[in-house]
Design a protein around this motif. Structure first.
Motif, mmCIF file in Angstrom:
data_model
loop_
_atom_site.group_PDB
_atom_site.id
_atom_site.type_symbol
_atom_site.label_atom_id
_atom_site.label_comp_id
_atom_site.label_asym_id
_atom_site.label_seq_id
_atom_site.Cartn_x
_atom_site.Cartn_y
_atom_site.Cartn_z
ATOM 1 N N THR A 1 38.661 35.182 33.499
ATOM 2 C CA THR A 1 37.319 34.775 33.911
ATOM 3 C C THR A 1 36.386 35.976 33.922
ATOM 4 O O THR A 1 36.806 37.119 34.095
ATOM 5 C CB THR A 1 37.328 34.137 35.311
ATOM 6 N N TYR A 2 35.101 35.684 33.742
ATOM 7 C CA TYR A 2 34.091 36.748 33.725
ATOM 8 C C TYR A 2 32.770 36.164 34.209
ATOM 9 O O TYR A 2 32.383 35.054 33.846
ATOM 10 C CB TYR A 2 33.933 37.294 32.309
ATOM 11 N N TYR A 3 32.069 36.942 35.052
ATOM 12 C CA TYR A 3 30.731 36.562 35.492
ATOM 13 C C TYR A 3 29.829 37.787 35.402
ATOM 14 O O TYR A 3 30.230 38.904 35.753
ATOM 15 C CB TYR A 3 30.730 36.043 36.932
ATOM 16 N N ARG A 4 28.593 37.574 34.927
ATOM 17 C CA ARG A 4 27.630 38.663 34.868
ATOM 18 C C ARG A 4 26.280 38.196 35.384
ATOM 19 O O ARG A 4 25.792 37.120 35.027
ATOM 20 C CB ARG A 4 27.454 39.184 33.439
ATOM 21 N N PHE A 5 25.682 39.030 36.236
ATOM 22 C CA PHE A 5 24.303 38.835 36.700
ATOM 23 C C PHE A 5 23.442 39.904 36.036
ATOM 24 O O PHE A 5 23.831 41.076 35.970
ATOM 25 C CB PHE A 5 24.208 38.958 38.212
ATOM 26 N N TYR A 6 22.286 39.494 35.537
ATOM 27 C CA TYR A 6 21.405 40.426 34.819
ATOM 28 C C TYR A 6 19.974 40.249 35.302
ATOM 29 O O TYR A 6 19.508 39.130 35.532
ATOM 30 C CB TYR A 6 21.484 40.146 33.318
ATOM 31 N N LYS A 7 19.266 41.381 35.427
ATOM 32 C CA LYS A 7 17.854 41.327 35.799
ATOM 33 C C LYS A 7 17.147 42.502 35.131
ATOM 34 O O LYS A 7 17.713 43.601 35.021
ATOM 35 C CB LYS A 7 17.684 41.397 37.318
ATOM 36 N N ASP A 8 15.902 42.267 34.678
ATOM 37 C CA ASP A 8 15.116 43.373 34.137
ATOM 38 C C ASP A 8 13.674 43.268 34.621
ATOM 39 O O ASP A 8 13.278 42.281 35.254
ATOM 40 C CB ASP A 8 15.205 43.441 32.607
ATOM 41 N N ASP A 9 12.900 44.321 34.351
ATOM 42 C CA ASP A 9 11.523 44.352 34.857
ATOM 43 C C ASP A 9 10.529 43.644 33.939
ATOM 44 O O ASP A 9 9.317 43.702 34.167
ATOM 45 C CB ASP A 9 11.083 45.797 35.128
ATOM 46 N N TRP A 10 11.016 42.956 32.906
ATOM 47 C CA TRP A 10 10.154 42.082 32.115
ATOM 48 C C TRP A 10 10.145 40.655 32.659
ATOM 49 O O TRP A 10 9.409 39.809 32.176
ATOM 50 C CB TRP A 10 10.620 42.056 30.659
ATOM 51 N N GLY A 11 10.995 40.378 33.623
ATOM 52 C CA GLY A 11 11.004 39.060 34.252
ATOM 53 C C GLY A 11 12.221 38.215 33.980
ATOM 54 O O GLY A 11 12.347 37.106 34.513
ATOM 55 N N ILE A 12 13.151 38.694 33.159
ATOM 56 C CA ILE A 12 14.352 37.907 32.876
ATOM 57 C C ILE A 12 15.380 38.083 33.992
ATOM 58 O O ILE A 12 15.693 39.197 34.402
ATOM 59 C CB ILE A 12 14.989 38.306 31.530
ATOM 60 N N THR A 13 15.886 36.968 34.466
ATOM 61 C CA THR A 13 17.061 36.919 35.326
ATOM 62 C C THR A 13 18.056 35.987 34.648
ATOM 63 O O THR A 13 17.681 34.880 34.242
ATOM 64 C CB THR A 13 16.733 36.385 36.722
ATOM 65 N N SER A 14 19.295 36.435 34.495
ATOM 66 C CA SER A 14 20.243 35.595 33.782
ATOM 67 C C SER A 14 21.600 35.597 34.461
ATOM 68 O O SER A 14 21.940 36.509 35.230
ATOM 69 C CB SER A 14 20.399 36.049 32.326
ATOM 70 N N HIS A 15 22.372 34.548 34.171
ATOM 71 C CA HIS A 15 23.735 34.392 34.681
ATOM 72 C C HIS A 15 24.641 34.008 33.514
ATOM 73 O O HIS A 15 24.302 33.127 32.714
ATOM 74 C CB HIS A 15 23.796 33.305 35.753
ATOM 75 N N THR A 16 25.778 34.670 33.425
ATOM 76 C CA THR A 16 26.776 34.365 32.404
ATOM 77 C C THR A 16 28.102 34.077 33.092
ATOM 78 O O THR A 16 28.541 34.850 33.940
ATOM 79 C CB THR A 16 26.976 35.553 31.439
ATOM 80 N N ALA A 17 28.733 32.970 32.734
ATOM 81 C CA ALA A 17 30.058 32.626 33.257
ATOM 82 C C ALA A 17 30.956 32.281 32.084
ATOM 83 O O ALA A 17 30.580 31.471 31.223
ATOM 84 C CB ALA A 17 29.974 31.451 34.227
ATOM 85 N N ASN A 18 32.124 32.906 32.041
ATOM 86 C CA ASN A 18 33.020 32.737 30.907
ATOM 87 C C ASN A 18 34.448 32.504 31.402
ATOM 88 O O ASN A 18 34.891 33.134 32.365
ATOM 89 C CB ASN A 18 32.972 33.990 30.033
ATOM 90 N N ILE A 19 35.149 31.601 30.731
ATOM 91 C CA ILE A 19 36.566 31.388 31.027
ATOM 92 C C ILE A 19 37.324 31.235 29.716
ATOM 93 O O ILE A 19 36.844 30.593 28.778
ATOM 94 C CB ILE A 19 36.793 30.164 31.945
ATOM 95 N N GLU A 20 38.479 31.865 29.650
ATOM 96 C CA GLU A 20 39.370 31.746 28.498
ATOM 97 C C GLU A 20 40.789 31.605 29.035
ATOM 98 O O GLU A 20 41.180 32.317 29.966
ATOM 99 C CB GLU A 20 39.268 32.962 27.587
ATOM 100 N N VAL A 21 41.554 30.679 28.444
ATOM 101 C CA VAL A 21 42.901 30.390 28.951
ATOM 102 C C VAL A 21 43.909 30.488 27.803
ATOM 103 O O VAL A 21 44.229 29.491 27.147
ATOM 104 C CB VAL A 21 42.973 28.995 29.607
ATOM 105 N N PRO A 22 44.430 31.697 27.525
ATOM 106 C CA PRO A 22 45.493 31.817 26.524
ATOM 107 C C PRO A 22 46.777 31.127 27.005
ATOM 108 O O PRO A 22 47.214 31.328 28.137
ATOM 109 C CB PRO A 22 45.705 33.333 26.414
ATOM 110 N N VAL A 23 47.349 30.309 26.127
ATOM 111 C CA VAL A 23 48.575 29.573 26.451
ATOM 112 C C VAL A 23 49.614 29.872 25.377
ATOM 113 O O VAL A 23 49.360 29.675 24.182
ATOM 114 C CB VAL A 23 48.322 28.051 26.513
ATOM 115 N N LYS A 24 50.771 30.359 25.791
ATOM 116 C CA LYS A 24 51.850 30.631 24.850
ATOM 117 C C LYS A 24 52.573 29.334 24.489
ATOM 118 O O LYS A 24 53.159 28.683 25.351
ATOM 119 C CB LYS A 24 52.856 31.627 25.442
ATOM 120 N N ILE A 25 52.520 28.975 23.219
ATOM 121 C CA ILE A 25 53.249 27.810 22.742
ATOM 122 C C ILE A 25 54.708 28.190 22.488
ATOM 123 O O ILE A 25 55.637 27.457 22.831
ATOM 124 C CB ILE A 25 52.610 27.253 21.459
#
Length: 396
Positions: free
Chosen positions: A278-302
């Motif tokens: 899992t991964y989460y990122r919060f981002y903000k800049d002085d141009w006005g962008i605020t962003s949120h990123t959420a990622n999940i990856e589930v490797p499964v061994k067959i």
């Protein structure tokens, strides 16, 4: 796609000799420079959309990109038993873009329709395994028709005494030169002479800190923080902006930007066959962008050597203060853009990868130890859609 896989097959043929080499059995093997890993990645990306910034926020965003990256790592130990690792990466992208072709609105096809980008990089690191410290240096460059970039970086990492945690710090600098390719109707006399293009500079300085920690045999976490400052020409010169009075202008943005991304990773080993990343990122800049990123990856061994990895990423951002759609900017605006990459939107990226890593090597070649194929489908709430596919092969 045919070009992508032919490239990979060609490189495979060149490396066949390496896969058949016998191991060095001399007494000085530990101090010889040896190949540690070779990665070859070929990818295809294609997108469609209806908000091209080149034509002021309207029109086709159709684009295709074929990329090939060659990466090799070599290592050796010095007399103090410090491990030196050397990395060389060379990337070549070739893209065609219907929107960039509209730099000249009257041309059926212009020089801006396609371009090739070449981006080599070199890295060196020295690890003192006894002290748990690593020091690194790197340099990179990127070159295409209207953009030249040179980058340098320096890093340091220190493991905890029990080797379950590690702190790292990195400082990066990028020094860019942008060729001012303006829309033809905004050039003096409407000329197309390449010698008439001016240029401007852009500097990016980024500092990164991270802390990784093994919590227990099942859980590993990492905290990440960055500070990024950009100075110079931060607009794109061939992006048009149409005002509400019908006039056309060149995109204009502030000459400085400050960004703060903060991230968190967690990997959980659910038995011997499943990993939850899992991964989460919060981002903000002085141009006005605020962003949120959420990622999940589930490797499964067959099987012990075959795995599949479904993944999903959600992204949300607010718009910069200077964005407005086609025909909505006014003469009182100091800065203006109709680039929908800087607008408010949500996006979803969904796909899966399949990874093959047989103990005796792929196709029976001992050093050819991994092959991975990944596909992803990307959608954005402002009508942009894309598909990507990549092939990664590794020799070790």
């Amino acid at each position: 796609m045919k070009q992508v896989f032919l490239t990979v097959l060609g490189i495979l043929a060149l490396l066949k000799g390496y896969t058949q080499q016998a191991p060095d059995t001399t007494g000085f093997e530990a101090r010889k420079l040896k190949i540690e890993e070779i990665n070859l990645v070929s990818s295809y990306y294609g997108q469609t959309g209806d908000h091209a910034a080149v034509t002021g926020g309207i029109g086709t965003q159709k684009l295709t990109d074929i990329a090939n990256v060659f990466d090799i790592k070599l290592s050796k130990y010095d007399r103090k038993l410090r491990k030196h690792t050397f990395g060389l990466e060379v990337g070549i992208d070739h893209y065609s873009s219907a929107s960039s072709d509209k730099v000249d609105l009257k041309a059926n096809s212009s020089a801006s329709y396609s371009d090739t980008r070449i981006y080599p990089s070199l890295t060196w690191s020295v690890e003192n395994e006894k002290k748990g410290t690593t020091f690194s240096l790197g340099a990179s460059s990127s070159s295409e028709f209207d953009y030249q970039s040179f980058g340098v970086n320096v890093g340091f990492a220190k493991k905890t005494r029990d080797r379950n945690g590690e702190f790292s710090a990195r400082l990066q600098g990028y020094f860019d030169q942008v060729k001012l390719v303006t829309p033809t109707e905004l050039r003096p006399g409407g000329g197309s002479d390449e010698n008439s293009y001016g240029s401007d500079n852009r500097t990016t300085i980024a500092g990164s800190l991270s802390w990784s920690q093994v919590i227990n045999k099942n859980l590993q976490v990492m905290l990440l923080a960055d500070l990024v400052h950009q100075q110079g020409f931060l607009s794109l010169p061939f992006y048009r902006v149409y005002f509400n009075d019908g006039t056309v202008h060149q995109e204009k943005l502030p000459d400085s930007r400050f960004k703060i991304p903060l991230g968190f990773r967690a990997n959980y080993f659910l038995g011997d066959r499943i990993i939850i990343r899992t991964y989460y990122r919060f981002y903000k800049d002085d141009w006005g962008i605020t962003s949120h990123t959420a990622n999940i990856e589930v490797p499964v061994k067959i099987t012990p050597f075959l795995s599949v990895s479904p993944f999903y990423r959600f992204y949300n951002q607010s718009a910069v203060k200077y964005f407005a759609p086609y025909g909505q900017h006014t003469g009182s605006d100091t800065y203006y853009t109709s680039n929908y990459d800087l607008s408010k939107f949500n996006s979803n990226f969904l796909g899966a990868g399949i990874r093959l890593a047989p103990p005796k090597g792929v196709f029976g070649m001992q050093h050819f130890n991994m092959l991975e194929l990944r596909y992803g489908h990307y959608t954005r709430s402002n009508d942009l859609n894309a598909n990507s596919i990549s092939l990664n092969i590794r020799f070790k």
